[in-house]
Design a protein around this motif. Structure first.
Motif, short mmCIF file in Angstrom:
data_model
loop_
_atom_site.label_atom_id
_atom_site.label_comp_id
_atom_site.label_asym_id
_atom_site.label_seq_id
_atom_site.Cartn_x
_atom_site.Cartn_y
_atom_site.Cartn_z
N ASN A 135 0.77 -1.30 -0.13
CA ASN A 135 0.16 0.15 0.22
C ASN A 135 1.05 1.20 0.18
O ASN A 135 0.60 1.97 1.02
CB ASN A 135 -0.90 0.21 1.27
CG ASN A 135 -1.95 -1.10 1.08
OD1 ASN A 135 -2.17 -1.69 0.44
ND2 ASN A 135 -2.64 -1.21 2.23
N PHE B 17 -18.35 8.50 -2.26
CA PHE B 17 -19.00 8.22 -1.03
C PHE B 17 -20.24 9.20 -0.81
O PHE B 17 -20.31 10.36 -0.71
CB PHE B 17 -18.53 8.11 0.26
CG PHE B 17 -17.40 7.09 0.61
CD1 PHE B 17 -17.21 6.34 -0.68
CD2 PHE B 17 -16.61 7.20 1.50
CE1 PHE B 17 -16.13 5.30 -0.56
CE2 PHE B 17 -15.44 6.04 1.63
CZ PHE B 17 -15.36 5.13 0.34
N TRP C 291 -22.78 9.26 1.09
CA TRP C 291 -23.06 10.10 2.23
C TRP C 291 -22.30 11.08 2.65
O TRP C 291 -22.63 11.83 3.81
CB TRP C 291 -23.22 9.00 3.29
CG TRP C 291 -22.21 8.38 3.38
CD1 TRP C 291 -21.02 8.49 4.35
CD2 TRP C 291 -21.59 7.20 2.94
NE1 TRP C 291 -20.00 7.67 4.28
CE2 TRP C 291 -20.22 6.97 3.42
CE3 TRP C 291 -22.39 6.32 1.90
CZ2 TRP C 291 -19.71 5.80 2.86
CZ3 TRP C 291 -21.43 5.09 1.54
CH2 TRP C 291 -20.09 4.86 1.90
N ARG C 292 -21.13 11.61 2.10
CA ARG C 292 -20.34 12.74 2.22
C ARG C 292 -20.59 13.59 1.22
O ARG C 292 -20.77 13.43 0.01
CB ARG C 292 -18.92 12.20 2.11
CG ARG C 292 -18.55 11.28 3.39
CD ARG C 292 -17.30 10.47 3.02
NE ARG C 292 -16.51 10.03 4.27
CZ ARG C 292 -15.73 10.99 5.02
NH1 ARG C 292 -15.12 11.91 4.33
NH2 ARG C 292 -15.05 10.10 6.27
N LEU D 163 -11.02 12.77 2.24
CA LEU D 163 -11.19 11.46 2.83
C LEU D 163 -9.79 10.87 3.17
O LEU D 163 -9.54 10.38 4.33
CB LEU D 163 -12.02 10.72 1.94
CG LEU D 163 -11.98 8.94 2.25
CD1 LEU D 163 -12.81 8.59 3.50
CD2 LEU D 163 -12.45 8.21 1.21
N GLU E 91 -8.20 12.50 6.31
CA GLU E 91 -8.66 12.06 7.18
C GLU E 91 -8.11 10.68 7.71
O GLU E 91 -7.77 10.38 9.05
CB GLU E 91 -10.36 11.74 7.21
CG GLU E 91 -11.33 12.82 7.69
CD GLU E 91 -12.58 12.59 7.50
OE1 GLU E 91 -13.43 13.38 6.62
OE2 GLU E 91 -13.11 11.29 8.01
N ILE E 92 -8.03 9.66 6.68
CA ILE E 92 -7.46 8.48 6.90
C ILE E 92 -5.87 8.61 7.31
O ILE E 92 -5.49 8.01 8.54
CB ILE E 92 -7.60 7.62 5.66
CG1 ILE E 92 -8.87 7.17 5.26
CG2 ILE E 92 -6.60 6.32 5.77
CD1 ILE E 92 -8.94 6.73 4.00
N LYS E 93 -5.28 9.55 6.96
CA LYS E 93 -3.65 9.73 7.26
C LYS E 93 -3.56 10.70 8.50
O LYS E 93 -2.53 11.28 8.72
CB LYS E 93 -3.25 10.34 6.00
CG LYS E 93 -2.96 9.16 5.06
CD LYS E 93 -2.21 9.54 3.95
CE LYS E 93 -2.05 8.46 3.12
NZ LYS E 93 -1.44 8.55 1.76
N ALA F 167 -5.67 3.13 4.57
CA ALA F 167 -6.68 3.08 5.73
C ALA F 167 -6.38 1.68 6.33
O ALA F 167 -6.17 0.60 5.90
CB ALA F 167 -8.20 3.04 5.04
N TYR G 49 -10.10 -0.69 10.98
CA TYR G 49 -11.20 -0.06 11.54
C TYR G 49 -11.53 1.42 10.97
O TYR G 49 -12.86 1.58 10.87
CB TYR G 49 -10.54 0.19 13.12
CG TYR G 49 -9.46 1.27 12.95
CD1 TYR G 49 -10.21 2.82 13.37
CD2 TYR G 49 -8.49 1.44 12.97
CE1 TYR G 49 -9.53 3.77 13.51
CE2 TYR G 49 -7.48 2.40 13.19
CZ TYR G 49 -8.16 3.72 13.20
OH TYR G 49 -7.45 4.59 13.36
N GLN G 50 -10.73 1.88 10.11
CA GLN G 50 -11.18 3.00 9.52
C GLN G 50 -11.97 2.86 8.06
O GLN G 50 -13.02 3.25 8.20
CB GLN G 50 -9.80 3.65 8.95
CG GLN G 50 -9.18 4.45 9.82
CD GLN G 50 -7.83 5.15 9.33
OE1 GLN G 50 -7.18 4.51 8.68
NE2 GLN G 50 -7.59 6.22 9.87
N LYS H 21 -15.53 4.29 8.21
CA LYS H 21 -15.85 5.18 7.30
C LYS H 21 -16.62 4.84 6.12
O LYS H 21 -16.85 5.48 5.25
CB LYS H 21 -14.45 6.00 6.71
CG LYS H 21 -13.72 6.65 8.13
CD LYS H 21 -12.59 7.57 7.48
CE LYS H 21 -11.96 8.29 8.82
NZ LYS H 21 -12.69 9.33 9.38
N LEU H 22 -16.51 3.52 5.84
CA LEU H 22 -17.00 2.94 4.54
C LEU H 22 -18.06 1.99 4.87
O LEU H 22 -19.35 2.30 4.63
CB LEU H 22 -15.93 2.38 3.68
CG LEU H 22 -16.43 1.57 2.66
CD1 LEU H 22 -16.92 2.61 1.51
CD2 LEU H 22 -15.43 0.80 1.78
#
Lengths: 251, 267
Positions: A75, A89, A91-92, A100, A103-105, B179, B182-183, B187-188
């Protein structure tokens, strides 16, 4: 030009219940910095496998994949991936979709990154839509949002997996132009996978043609059209000849 | 909301008017059906075409409800059933949701437990009734456990299906952004499954009432299920019918509280 990505005799086997399948049989190619390269090949030849290997989502069975002279990790953070569909997404909001990755990082409060996100939105005419939901945007706009979502993370290399294939033809030509312009003006390096020869021709500095599975590189084609945008390149007198040549290599 | 002043064309006005009229007509017809049903029922009972002792009548039901109110115990029965249903509903939904998350998390565990889920789902939970009374004693506790047993497996199965049907490319997208698991979950997977969650809530409202009434039939000292049981044993069928009417109102009230959620997420 300085090279950014290097595939060095990369082999990849995947396992099924029935047998072991050789997808890539010693693939060699390079992608230069700030260039736009495309991979074309017969369908099912392993183009997407090459992207997954580059992104570190898969590990090669043998051979080396170097990014900036360092091996690709699992990754790999230096890679940005753009898929066939935008996968926004629903819903966002547009803005929440774009951040996004931040946020993840855990970089949601990184002022510099947020400023970059805002800049990109403004530059590519999406700022007024930042609070809208994805379903309120057209297919072309959604694909631009998906690209910005990737660019905000400032990847060294952008992988594009047939990102226009879900769009209708007219939108596709327009989005090609948009994406090309964004990638060039942000000085990004891109590797595109497509089965559409004219798309590859109109966007690339280099086309890497693969054989059918197990894939090897059949030949490489350096392009230099005088025109600046993909749409205009399609009007070049040599465009048809190149098309013919790639087509002959594929069949 | 801002009111816009717009000059609509004649055709547009006509179209909007027909839309509105259609809506009104449907509501009027819905009430007509109800009134006709009650009217015919009352008429048949008054003229003794049907025996009001067995079939009761709207007026007798109304009198019974008022009577039950005045004797002061109807509210207690309503409250008992409502309380058991809500507790059972909330606990079952929560437990089912958590189990679904655990099973999503571990594919191996999911595969191991899959046949057991199917067996538990096909088992008629009422069969466990006597055991429940031995385990937790009779009364409210037993009813809530029955409620949970009825709802929890179906919640687990439907939420798990929603979780694992998430588009694989979306998961890859999250992974390509580094990710953690848990993310991906928060989040998804969970937001992506909210429409199915809303549907599960709606189904659970109905199912938890089934659980409550079944539990109260088995053993209880209060509640609408108890009242129905009591009425039928003393051959006071008016009480049975009155309880069913109240049950209908409570259950549909709860349903209407939950169903806007579904509309919200299914947009």
């Amino acid at each position: 030009m300085e090279k950014l990505l290097e595939f060095n005799n990369v082999k990849y086997f995947y396992q099924t219940k029935e047998s072991e399948v050789c997808a890539l049989n010693g693939v060699n190619f390079t992608v230069e910095k700030e260039s736009f390269s495309s991979l074309v090949g017969p369908s099912g030849c392993g183009k997407t496998t090459i992207l997954s290997l580059t992104a570190g989502l898969l590990t090669p069975s043998s051979g080396k994949i170097l990014l900036d002279n360092k091996p690709v990790e699992q990754n790999d953070e230096r890679i940005g991936y753009m898929f066939q569909r935008d996968h926004l997404f629903e819903w966002r909001s547009i803005w929440q979709n774009i951040i996004l990755g931040l946020e993840i990082k855990k970089m949601k409060k990184d002022e510099k990154k947020l400023a970059l996100a805002e800049d990109l939105l403004k530059k590519y005419d999406l700022y007024n839509f930042k609070n809208k939901k994805p379903r309120q945007l057209s297919g072309g706009m959604r694909q631009r949002v998906a690209l910005i979502r990737t660019l905000v993370l400032e990847p060294a290399l952008l992988l594009l997996d047939e990102p226009f294939s879900a769009l209708d033809f007219q939108t596709r030509l327009k989005v090609c132009d948009d994406v090309y312009e964004i990638i060039k003006s942000e000085k990004k390096t891109a590797l595109l996978v497509t089965h559409d020869i004219s798309e590859a021709l109109s966007m690339s500095d280099k086309i890497i043609i693969l054989t059918k599975r197990p894939a090897e590189v059949k030949t490489e084609l350096e392009l230099s059209f005088p025109q600046e945008t993909p749409l205009k390149k399609r009007e070049d007198k040599d465009f048809g000849n190149y098309f013919e040549m790639i087509w002959r290599n594929l069949v | 909301m801002k009111k816009k002043i717009v000059n609509y064309s004649k055709a547009r006005r006509k179209y909007l008017k027909s839309l509105r009229n259609n809506k009104i007509l449907i509501i009027v017809l819905q009430f007509t059906v109800l009134l006709a049903f009650l009217g015919i029922w009352e008429l048949l009972a008054q003229t003794e075409v049907i025996d009001p002792f067995f079939f009761s009548s709207p007026s007798r039901i109304a009198v019974t409800i008022v009577d039950l109110f005045q004797n002061g115990n109807l509210l207690l029965h309503m409250w008992t059933s409502l309380y058991e249903t809500i507790i059972g509903f909330v606990l079952a939904t929560f437990i089912g949701f958590v189990i679904a998350i655990i099973l999503w998390w571990s594919e191996r565990l999911r595969k191991v437990l899959e046949p057991y889920l199917i067996i538990l789902n096909s088992l008629p939970k009422i069969a466990l009734g006597p055991m429940i009374i031995f385990w937790v004693g009779s009364g409210t506790g037993a009813t809530i456990v029955m409620c949970i047993l009825i709802c929890v497996i179906i919640t687990t199965i439907s939420m798990l299906n929603a979780f694992i049907s998430c588009d694989n490319d979306k998961i890859l997208l999250m992974k390509s952004m580094h990710a953690k698991k848990y993310q991906i979950l928060f989040k998804l997977i969970i937001p992506n499954a909210l429409p199915e969650f809303a549907t599960a809530l709606k189904i659970n409202v109905g199912m938890s009432w089934v659980g409550t009434i079944m539990g109260e039939y088995l053993s209880s000292k209060a509640g609408l299920g108890y009242l129905i049981n009591y009425g039928s044993q003393l051959l006071k069928l008016d009480i049975v019918m009155a309880s069913i009417v109240i049950l209908c109102l409570l259950a549909s009230g709860m349903y209407f509280l939950v169903s806007p959620l579904e509309k919200k997420y299914k947009k």
